[in-house]
Design a protein around this motif. Structure first.
Motif, short mmCIF file in Angstrom:
data_model
loop_
_atom_site.label_atom_id
_atom_site.label_comp_id
_atom_site.label_asym_id
_atom_site.label_seq_id
_atom_site.Cartn_x
_atom_site.Cartn_y
_atom_site.Cartn_z
N LYS A 279 0.83 -1.20 0.00
CA LYS A 279 0.00 0.00 0.00
C LYS A 279 0.86 1.26 0.00
N ALA A 280 1.96 1.23 0.77
CA ALA A 280 2.86 2.38 0.79
C ALA A 280 3.49 2.60 -0.58
N GLU A 281 3.89 1.51 -1.25
CA GLU A 281 4.46 1.64 -2.60
C GLU A 281 3.42 2.16 -3.58
N TYR A 282 2.21 1.64 -3.49
CA TYR A 282 1.13 2.11 -4.37
C TYR A 282 0.87 3.61 -4.16
N GLY A 283 0.89 4.03 -2.90
CA GLY A 283 0.61 5.43 -2.60
C GLY A 283 1.64 6.38 -3.17
N LYS A 284 2.85 5.91 -3.34
CA LYS A 284 3.93 6.76 -3.85
C LYS A 284 4.01 6.81 -5.37
N LEU A 285 3.17 6.01 -6.05
CA LEU A 285 3.18 6.04 -7.51
C LEU A 285 2.70 7.40 -8.02
N THR A 286 3.35 7.88 -9.06
CA THR A 286 2.98 9.17 -9.64
C THR A 286 1.75 9.02 -10.54
N VAL A 287 0.77 9.88 -10.32
CA VAL A 287 -0.43 9.90 -11.16
C VAL A 287 -0.48 11.27 -11.83
N LYS A 288 -0.26 11.30 -13.14
CA LYS A 288 -0.13 12.57 -13.85
C LYS A 288 -1.48 13.18 -14.26
N ALA A 289 -2.35 12.38 -14.85
CA ALA A 289 -3.59 12.92 -15.40
C ALA A 289 -4.56 13.31 -14.28
N PRO A 290 -5.15 14.49 -14.34
CA PRO A 290 -6.13 14.90 -13.32
C PRO A 290 -7.29 13.93 -13.17
N CYS A 291 -7.78 13.37 -14.30
CA CYS A 291 -8.90 12.43 -14.21
C CYS A 291 -8.50 11.18 -13.45
N CYS A 292 -7.24 10.74 -13.59
CA CYS A 292 -6.76 9.55 -12.89
C CYS A 292 -6.54 9.82 -11.41
N ARG A 293 -6.11 11.05 -11.08
CA ARG A 293 -5.97 11.41 -9.66
C ARG A 293 -7.35 11.43 -8.99
N ARG A 294 -8.34 11.93 -9.71
CA ARG A 294 -9.70 11.93 -9.16
C ARG A 294 -10.22 10.49 -9.01
N ALA A 295 -9.91 9.64 -10.00
CA ALA A 295 -10.35 8.24 -9.92
C ALA A 295 -9.70 7.54 -8.72
N TYR A 296 -8.42 7.84 -8.46
CA TYR A 296 -7.73 7.26 -7.30
C TYR A 296 -8.39 7.73 -6.00
N LEU A 297 -8.70 9.03 -5.93
CA LEU A 297 -9.37 9.57 -4.74
C LEU A 297 -10.74 8.92 -4.56
N HIS A 298 -11.48 8.74 -5.64
CA HIS A 298 -12.79 8.09 -5.54
C HIS A 298 -12.64 6.64 -5.08
N GLY A 299 -11.53 5.99 -5.45
CA GLY A 299 -11.27 4.65 -4.95
C GLY A 299 -11.05 4.66 -3.45
N LEU A 300 -10.29 5.64 -2.96
CA LEU A 300 -10.07 5.77 -1.51
C LEU A 300 -11.39 6.01 -0.78
N LEU A 301 -12.30 6.72 -1.43
CA LEU A 301 -13.57 7.10 -0.79
C LEU A 301 -14.71 6.14 -1.11
N PHE A 302 -14.44 5.07 -1.85
CA PHE A 302 -15.50 4.18 -2.30
C PHE A 302 -16.26 3.53 -1.13
N GLY A 303 -15.58 3.31 -0.02
CA GLY A 303 -16.24 2.71 1.14
C GLY A 303 -16.74 3.73 2.15
N ALA A 304 -16.80 4.99 1.75
CA ALA A 304 -17.17 6.06 2.68
C ALA A 304 -18.66 6.06 3.00
N THR A 305 -18.98 6.66 4.14
CA THR A 305 -20.37 6.95 4.48
C THR A 305 -20.66 8.39 4.08
N VAL A 306 -21.91 8.66 3.78
CA VAL A 306 -22.31 10.00 3.34
C VAL A 306 -23.32 10.56 4.33
N GLU A 307 -23.03 11.73 4.88
CA GLU A 307 -23.94 12.42 5.79
C GLU A 307 -24.22 13.81 5.22
N GLY A 308 -25.36 13.97 4.58
CA GLY A 308 -25.67 15.23 3.94
C GLY A 308 -24.71 15.49 2.79
#
Length: 285
Positions: A8-37
């Motif tokens: 996971k640490a190695e994965y986190g340090k990988l460079t993500v250049k495209a803005p759409c891919c950075r957003r996709a990575y963030l959405h992956g981190l948040l995929f298990g999130a709860t939503v309150e309002g």
């Protein structure tokens, strides 16, 4: 630190250049999130010895991709460490909430790109990597292969199941303490999925482990075979030496032919030699 935490640490340090891919990575981190309002909240595992600051990375992604400041709180549960992330992001909250109420006829392949804003072919790989960092575990390559995601509810588990299935990886479903585990135990499938999520030195280690295991097993089998041959020759030689001694006690050795007496003497002098080795000691052989 476990192999999974290191990866996971190695994965986190990988460079993500495209803005759409950075957003996709963030959405992956948040995929298990709860939503309150309009707020998204997720708890992510971290390791105090990792040379990768997940909290700083999440804060950077939230600011850069969502234009929102993340509220990050460190947590400790027994020996385990986490960060709780809260992001006030209305659009993201709406997108994630929509994933828990999908019409049955909608296909995951269409839903994810549309609702999570994928823009290129690489976005799915970055999304998968984010889900693994947030909710995944993988076994040490020296142990039985086991790759697992723990999803927070049936809807997202079903969606993620379809995503993996459409990539030709069909996981087993396991209920785990209020969560849904999706498990893959096929070594080649785990290797392929890890490579899809990102190529790192530890991913190569996972590829090399079965090869090294096979080499060790072959070496052990060969060593065992050699040892057994030695033991067999030793047992045979011991029996022959005992028989020769019995003949000598009965004064029967002189009745043997010259070649047999010579062989008997060589056997007494070399009780552990195999028959081919004993034959080689003859002059002439």
């Amino acid at each position: 630190m476990s192999f999974s935490s290191q990866l996971k640490a190695e994965y986190g340090k990988l460079t993500v250049k495209a803005p759409c891919c950075r957003r996709a990575y963030l959405h992956g981190l948040l995929f298990g999130a709860t939503v309150e309002g309009d707020t998204v909240e997720v708890t992510l595992p971290v390791h105090p010895d990792a040379d990768y600051e997940l909290a700083a990375h999440v804060a950077q992604l939230s600011h850069g991709q969502l234009s929102r400041e993340a509220e990050i709180t460190p947590l400790t549960r027994g020996a385990h460490h986490y960060i709780r992330v809260r992001i006030p992001a209305r659009q993201t909250a709406k997108q994630l909430a929509s994933l828990s109420a999908l019409p049955e006829e909608e296909a995951a392949a269409e839903v994810l790109p549309e609702r999570l804003g994928f823009r290129c072919d690489d976005c799915l790989s970055h999304f998968l990597r984010g889900t693994f960092v947030a909710m995944g575990t993988v076994s040490d390559p020296e142990k039985h292969p086991h790759l697992e995601w723990k999803l927070p509810d049936d809807s997202r588990a079903e969606l993620f199941f379809i995503v993996l299935s459409e990539l030709s990886y069909v996981p087993c479903r396991i209920e785990r303490a209020g969560k849904v585990g999706l498990v893959i135990k096929n070594t080649s499938q785990i290797q392929e999925l890890l490579a899809i999520m990102g190529t790192t030195s530890l991913v190569f280690e996972f590829f090399n482990a079965p090869i090294q295991r096979e080499l060790r097993n072959n070496a052990n089998r060969e060593a065992n075979c050699v040892a057994e041959n030695i033991n067999r020759a030793t047992r045979a030689g011991t029996k022959q030496v005992s028989a020769i001694r019995a003949l000598d006690k009965q004064n029967l050795l002189p009745s043997l032919s010259d070649d047999l007496r010579y062989t008997a003497r060589l056997r007494q002098e070399n009780p552990e030699a195999s028959l081919p080795e004993l034959a080689a000691l003859h002059a002439p052989p």
